[in-house]
Structures are given as structure tokens and as C-alpha cells.
Design an enzyme around this catalytic site. Structure first.
Site, PDB file in Angstrom:
ATOM      1  CD  GLU A  50      38.604 -16.490  16.580  1.00  0.00           C
ATOM      2  OE1 GLU A  50      39.744 -16.332  16.121  1.00  0.00           O
ATOM      3  OE2 GLU A  50      37.662 -16.984  15.930  1.00  0.00           O
TER       4      GLU A  50
ATOM      5  CE  LYS B  12      34.719 -15.402   6.839  1.00  0.00           C
ATOM      6  NZ  LYS B  12      35.948 -15.953   7.398  1.00  0.00           N
TER       7      LYS B  12
END
Length: 322
Positions: free
Chosen positions: A274, A192
Site C-alpha cells: 500500500e 495514525k
């Protein structure tokens, strides 16, 4: 029919979309909300999607986790920047035999949750989803939606595909959400990151959508180089991602509708980025194995700078009442 009930912690573009689909399929879903609570409690959730628009006029909306029923599956869909809230939320929400499904970006998110509820009660999920929040209780799904599920064990030791993974997968499939199952969660997380690291980082630094990054020869080269570094990072954890996976990700992105990444949306909305989960943690994991990821580290340092600048500007704006 299942009698499992679900809690959604973080009813944003991701949690709101998947939670609404689960409820629409007939499952009991309990939503924990903050700023959207009053509107969602009164008007429900609206989902726009190429797979069919729908509105849930009534949802089980809560503003306080302590007032929610205990659940079999607690889905963590918060941004990782909000994980400091989880120690107060998860223990009160989880049934004795319940499981936490972590649908977050980045690396080493499951170990954080395992410290709170125990490694044996944690499942990881990787979402390939293009969606955004139009407004309170209103989510627009643009493309994709597949979730890859994998069991977590201490130090990401692969433990295969369990019965409970199959059970959760059945609920999601019932909600018409495409599910894949992984025997190796750590490998899936690195895969990912092959997409997340270049596109999230460059979209913020270069102020660009995915299609703009793909249309320019120089940024396309940069994307490929950064993807190669992510594969090197995975190898430092003894996880092998074949080189042709890069081409597969590029082809997916070429076909994708023009998209502002989740990190670009957070930046545009002056929300914390993030940076640590998606960039800092992989860099540190690779460094521990003696591997440097120089281009990813450049992105990391630049994102740290713009994140601090944006947050300071936002604090100043609020102080001045602008």
C-alpha cells in the site's frame, strides 16, 4: 438490540477479526470472500485472541457481492491496492440509507469511496490492531484493537460527532471492541500515519519487526525523525499534532508484542504494497502546500522499487509454475 446489518468487504486479518466479533455479539454480518470462500463457507471463522479464542462454525459467506443482501453498514477492509474493485461492489451492497465505513490505512481513502457512493454516506475508521491471518478462515489477534471513528465530509471538513456515529459505536462496543470518536477525521488520519509511515516502511526496507526497530539506537532515531516529518505533513493541512504524541507512540510500541507490520506481511507474502495510500498521498498533499517530507520520500521511492521487484519475481514464479 440493533437491527442494523453489516457487510465485510475484505475478510482478512482486520475485516475477519472485527466481523467475527460483531457476529459473536449477535449482529447479522455478511462476509465477502475470494480465495478463502470455500473453506470459510464450510468451516466458518476461527479467532485466536488474548481476549478469548472462539470459532464461528457458520457464517454468511459470499463469493459474489451481487448475491449478498443490502446492508446498513458496509465495512471496507480491503487493502487500498484493491480499491479498483469497489465501484462494482459498493453500489450493490449498500441500502438506500446505508453508510460505508472505511477501515483502511493511509490518506485520502474516503474521497475515493465518496466518488462512488457520495460523501454524505462515508464514515472513516482508524484501526490500531495487531493481527494476522494464520490461514484461510483463521485469524490470530495479538494485541490492541481500538477503532477511532469519524464522519467524512467533502475535503475532510470537520462536522463533529453524529447520531449515526454513536449508533455504529454502540454495535462495536457490544462486540467488546474499544471505540473512540473523532470530531476531525483528517487529524485522526495524520495521527495514525505518525505510526504507520515509519514502522511499515522501515519494517520492509530493513527486514525488521517492531521490537527490533525499537531495540536499535539508530533505527529508533530514524523512527523519531520520520514521525516528526509526519507531524510537519499534518501541519501543512492545518492539523496540529503535539510533539509529545511522538513519545506516546514510542511508548505504545515499546509495550507492543513483537510484531510484523501489515506491510511487512504483505511483502513477505508477495502481495502488492500500500505504498501510494500510506506514503505517496501524504507526500503529495504536503507538496501541494509547499512542504517537503524528504525522509518519507526516500522511504517511498525505496518501497516503490522493492514492490516492483517483488511483483515481477512473483509473476515470473507463476509463469514457471514454481
Amino acid at each position: 438490540m440493533t437491527n442494523r446489518n453489516y457487510a465485510i468487504v475484505g475478510t482478512g486479518a482486520l475485516g475477519g477479526f472485527y466481523g467475527a466479533r460483531l457476529q459473536k455479539a449477535g449482529l447479522e454480518v455478511n462476509f465477502l470472500l475470494r480465495s478463502d470462500y470455500e473453506i470459510v463457507k464450510k468451516h466458518g471463522l476461527t479467532i485466536e485472541s488474548p481476549e478469548g479464542d472462539f470459532t464461528l462454525a457458520h457464517v454468511r459467506a459470499y463469493h459474489d457481492a451481487h448475491k449478498m443482501p443490502q446492508c446498513d453498514v458496509v465495512i471496507v477492509a480491503l487493502k487500498t491496492t484493491q480499491n479498483h474493485l469497489l465501484p462494482k461492489i459498493l453500489p450493490t451492497l449498500l441500502k438506500d440509507n446505508g453508510v460505508v465505513l472505511v477501515l483502511q490505512n493511509g490518506l485520502n481513502t474516503e474521497p475515493e469511496v465518496a466518488k462512488i457512493v457520495g460523501a454524505e454516506r462515508v464514515v472513516g475508521g482508524l484501526c490500531f490492531l495487531c493481527s494476522y491471518k494464520v490461514g484461510p478462515g483463521h485469524i490470530c489477534h495479538l494485541d490492541y484493537g481500538t477503532i477511532t471513528l469519524g464522519e467524512y465530509a467533502q475535503d475532510y471538513k470537520p462536522i463533529g460527532i453524529t447520531d449515526r456515529l454513536h449508533q455504529i459505536a454502540r454495535d462495536f462496543k457490544r462486540a467488546k471492541i474499544h471505540i473512540k470518536m473523532s470530531e476531525d477525521l483528517l487529524l485522526s488520519r495524520w495521527k495514525k500515519l505518525v505510526w504507520n509511515i515509519p514502522y511499515n516502511g522501515l519494517s520492509v526496507i530493513l527486514d525488521a519487526r517492531t521490537d527490533e526497530l525499537m531495540a536499535n539506537r539508530d533505527t529508533l532515531i530514524l523512527v523519531e525523525q520520520i514521525m516528526g516529518e509526519v507531524i510537519a505533513g499534518a501541519k501543512s493541512c492545518d492539523r496540529i499534532i503535539p510533539d509529545d504524541f511522538i513519545q506516546s507512540m514510542l511508548e505504545h510500541t515499546h509495550k507492543m508484542k513483537p510484531y510484523r507490520t501489515s506491510m511487512k506481511i504483505d511483502y513477505d507474502e508477495s502481495r502488492p504494497l500500500e505504498v501510494e495510500a500510506i506514503f505517496g498521498n501524504p507526500i503529495r498533499v504536503a507538496q501541494q502546500a509547499g512542504i517537503k517530507l524528504p525522509q518519507i520520500e526516500v522511504l517511498y521511492r525505496m518501497l516503490k522499487f522493492v514492490d516492483v521487484q517483488r511483483q515481477e519475481a512473483e509473476r515470473t514464479r507463476r509463469l514457471l509454475g514454481l
